[in-house]
Design a protein around this motif. Sequence first.
Motif, PDB file in Angstrom:
ATOM      1  N   UNK A  73       0.858  -1.185   0.000  1.00  0.00           N
ATOM      2  CA  UNK A  73       0.000   0.000   0.000  1.00  0.00           C
ATOM      3  C   UNK A  73       0.894   1.235   0.000  1.00  0.00           C
ATOM      4  N   UNK A  74       0.535   2.207  -0.808  1.00  0.00           N
ATOM      5  CA  UNK A  74       1.319   3.429  -0.937  1.00  0.00           C
ATOM      6  C   UNK A  74       0.967   4.424   0.169  1.00  0.00           C
TER       7      UNK A  74
ATOM      8  N   UNK B  30       2.891   7.823   7.327  1.00  0.00           N
ATOM      9  CA  UNK B  30       4.299   8.048   7.011  1.00  0.00           C
ATOM     10  C   UNK B  30       4.537   8.121   5.506  1.00  0.00           C
ATOM     11  N   UNK B  31       5.808   8.229   5.133  1.00  0.00           N
ATOM     12  CA  UNK B  31       6.205   8.432   3.739  1.00  0.00           C
ATOM     13  C   UNK B  31       6.632   7.148   3.029  1.00  0.00           C
ATOM     14  N   UNK B  32       6.612   6.022   3.732  1.00  0.00           N
ATOM     15  CA  UNK B  32       7.084   4.770   3.175  1.00  0.00           C
ATOM     16  C   UNK B  32       5.896   3.846   2.846  1.00  0.00           C
TER      17      UNK B  32
ATOM     18  N   UNK C 294       4.116   1.461   7.966  1.00  0.00           N
ATOM     19  CA  UNK C 294       3.190   1.457   9.098  1.00  0.00           C
ATOM     20  C   UNK C 294       1.785   1.733   8.602  1.00  0.00           C
ATOM     21  N   UNK C 295       0.810   1.131   9.280  1.00  0.00           N
ATOM     22  CA  UNK C 295      -0.592   1.405   8.985  1.00  0.00           C
ATOM     23  C   UNK C 295      -1.317   1.721  10.280  1.00  0.00           C
TER      24      UNK C 295
END
Length: 66
Positions: free
Chosen positions: A4-5, A60-62, A27-28
Motif C-alpha cells: 500500500x502506498x 508516514x512516507x514509506x 506502518x498502517x
Amino acid sequence: MLTMMPGQKTGWHCHDVPLYAHILSGAIEVDYGDGVKKTYRAGDTFMESMERWHNGHVVGDEPAKI
C-alpha cells in the motif's frame, strides 16, 4: 503480499474468517470505529478485526508491505 502506498486506504470492510497480518515495512493505522485506532509498524503481527468494520491507511512516507 500486499503493498500500500503512503496515504492509501483500505476502505471500510469486515472479515468473516480469521485473518492474520504481518507488517514487513512501513506502518498502517487501523480505525476500528468508536474512536478506537491502533498503529501497526514493521515487525508487528496481528489478527485482523473479525466481524467488525474497520478501515486502515498507510501512515508516514514509506509504502507499507503487509
